[in-house]
Each structure stands twice: as C-alpha cells, then as structure tokens.
Design a protein around this motif. Structure first.
Motif, PDB file in Angstrom:
ATOM      1  N   LEU A  86      36.301  31.417 -85.441  1.00 62.56           N
ATOM      2  CA  LEU A  86      37.115  31.660 -84.234  1.00 62.56           C
ATOM      3  C   LEU A  86      36.263  32.235 -83.103  1.00 62.56           C
ATOM      4  N   GLN A 130      36.305  30.495 -79.523  1.00 62.93           N
ATOM      5  CA  GLN A 130      36.931  31.198 -78.402  1.00 62.93           C
ATOM      6  C   GLN A 130      35.915  31.490 -77.296  1.00 62.93           C
ATOM      7  N   ARG A 161      43.569  27.757 -77.113  1.00 59.72           N
ATOM      8  CA  ARG A 161      44.183  28.667 -78.101  1.00 59.72           C
ATOM      9  C   ARG A 161      43.910  28.178 -79.533  1.00 59.72           C
TER      10      ARG A 161
END
Ligand code: 13P
Ligand code: SF4
Length: 319
Positions: free
Chosen positions: A255, A259, A266
């Motif tokens: 993640l 990100q 998202r």
C-alpha cells in the motif's frame, strides 16, 4: 516508535554512508515505508534480482528476506551482499528442502524442476529454472509441452499457472506462504460487494486465487476487472490505469508504494492482517548498522552458487 525527525536523520545518515561506501540499497515492496523511502530501488523479486545482477556498486544492502539477498549473492560472487537482519526468513521458502526436492525428483526422473525464487540456494541448485510471480507463466510456457514439470514450492501460484497453461503434466508441491494463504475467498467476496466499481489486484500466492479463477471462469467476476499480478505488476497496473479504486489482495506493505505514487487513488486491502513479520524485521536502525559494520554478509558456497546461478540465469534470459 521513531519520531519523524529521528526517521529523517537516520535516513540522511544511511544515504551519506551508502554514498561513501559505494553501496546500493534495494528494498522489496513489502518493506516498512521508511525503509522503502531510503532505498535507491524498490521493487518485486524479479526487478530486484535484475538490478542486483547489473549493479556497479561494491556493496548491496538487501532490505528484504534472506532468499532474496542470497539470490543477489549468487548473481554477484565478487560483491559484498549484506542483509540488515539475517533472521528475516520466508515461511514459503521453508516448506521445501534440497533433500525433499531430490526425493521428489527421484520419483519423476527426467522431469524439469521449476522453482519459485522463494527457495533456498540449495533448492535452487537442484532446480532447472527459477521463476517469480511475474514470469511464472512465461517460464512454464518456455518448456516443451510433452515435458513433465515439477513446480515448487507455492501451490497457489502452481495451480494458477497450471490452469492458465492447461498443462496436465505439471506436479505441484503443497507449500504455501502463511501470509497469503490467510487471504480467503470470503474476504474477496466481501470487498467485491463493497467496492463494485474497483479493480481487483490479486497476488498469485493468495489462498483466494483458485477460487478467484473459478469465479472468473463462471463469469462471477468480470475478467476485465480482475488481475493476477506480482507486486511490481500491481504498481504498473495502477500507474497506467485511468481508474481510481483498487482492491488489493497481498501483503499490506504494497500500500505504501501504491499510495505514494498515486496520491489521488484509493486502495482497499482485502486483509489488513496480511503482514509478513519477516519483511518487517528490517528497520532503519538495522540498515544503518549493516552499512556501518558491513553486517551481515550473505554468502553461498561456491558449488551451490554455481548450480543455483544456472537456474536463475535461465529465468533472467526468459524475462
Ligand atoms: P513478488 O515477486 O511479487 O514481489 O513477491 C515476492 C513475495 O515474497 C511475495 O510474498
Ligand atoms: Fe515469504 Fe510470504 Fe513473507 Fe513473501 S509474504 S516473504 S512468501 S513469508
């Protein structure tokens, strides 16, 4: 827990020392965010193996698990390969020993052994050709159809490859990674219901893979929105996709790069408990210690390294 200032000071000291000692810092996509941020290269196991094979640095500090550092050492017999914590192992690599592989081979004389890179150097030395999650299909497709194959150690990746290639003469070792095996089809179901418009990014080591393939075959999951990808493949997919929502089925360390590179998109982890404790053993403090004291050097006995290298080189030649 380190403060932000302490983290940036540690990172600055690591960068200074790395430059002074002509060291390259490599980090896997599952590493702690602050370790990924100090690395020169972050990637999946194939990308890191390629970088390790080509680097001109004198030292390679491998922020990942032991088999990855061992692969770098096999590819660079003249360089110093360091792992900041030698106890960072891999539950999947531990599911098969060289002795077990020799016994399996004896039952299938003439079969070609394909081993996932998540294996020890000794197992690689008994292997004909290695693969990673991003090239397993290409590797198996490179083997003549009539040739029997022994695939180890990951059963989920193996069953995925068997299904995609339609190979009947492929035997699969029943090994699994405890982190990915914990990602179950029911969790995918839940997330599918919650995020109907999202893309599904699934690592082929996941326990949900076999079921996901069934869903795909039966049309329960749109094949247009489901992608079985290595960690590097996930990062490329998101970068090149116009979509904004992604359900991610793999270790949660992924993640961070997702990100960081896509701040306006998202990401929804299928299983927030999917944490590889081995990957998280590498901390900034240990990276600094490793650089300062040239610890811990990863070495592979020459005869094992020579044989293991053949199986890695065959993989690198395929892509
Ligand atoms: P990737 O090659 O996809 O990064 O996977 C490595 C790994 O250990 C997965 O658990
Ligand atoms: Fe090994 Fe699983 Fe950790 Fe990957 S996530 S390094 S396969 S234990």
């Amino acid at each position: 827990m380190s403060t932000a200032v302490a983290v940036s000071e540690l990172q600055a000291e690591i960068r200074r020392l790395a430059q002074q000692k002509n060291a390259v810092i490599l980090a896997h996509n599952y590493q702690l965010p602050e370790v990924q941020d100090v690395a020169e290269h972050v990637g999946d196991s194939l990308q890191l193996a390629r970088i390790a094979a080509e680097t001109t640095a004198d030292r390679i500090v491998f922020c990942g698990v032991h088999f990855m550092a061992e692969t770098a050492a096999i590819l660079n017999p003249d360089k110093m390969v360091l792992i900041p914590d030698p106890a960072a192992g891999c539950s999947l690599a531990d599911t098969i020993t060289a002795e077990q592989l020799r016994e399996w081979k004896a039952l299938h004389p003439g079969a070609i052994v394909v081993s996932y890179v998540n294996t020890s150097a000794e197992v690689k030395a008994e292997t004909d050709i290695c693969c990673t999650s991003s090239n397993a299909l290409a590797v198996v497709n490179s083997i003549p159809e009539e040739q029997e194959i022994l695939f180890c150690p990951d059963m989920f990746l193996g069953s995925y490859v068997k299904r995609m290639t339609g190979r009947q003469n492929m035997h699969i070792w029943l090994g699994e990674c405890h982190v990915h095996a914990g990602i179950r089809p029911s969790q995918i179901e839940l997330l599918r219901a919650e995020h109907k418009g999202a893309d599904f990014l699934i690592h082929p080591e996941c326990g949900c893979v076999t079921q996901s393939m069934d869903y795909l075959a039966s049309g329960h999951i749109s094949s247009e929105r489901t992608f079985l990808l290595s960690t590097g493949g996930m990062i490329n997919h998101v970068k090149n996709s116009p979509d904004t929502d992604f359900v991610v089925a793999t270790e949660v360390g992924i993640l961070h790069p997702l990100q960081r590179e896509n701040p306006h998109k998202r990401f929804y982890p299928v299983h927030t408990e999917a944490v590889c404790k081995y990957m998280k053993m590498i901390t900034l403090e240990k990276v600094l210690h490793s650089l300062k004291h040239d610890e811990f050097v990863v070495t592979v006995p020459e005869d094992i390294a020579r044989k293991a290298r053949r199986s890695i080189d065959r993989m690198l030649a395929i892509g």
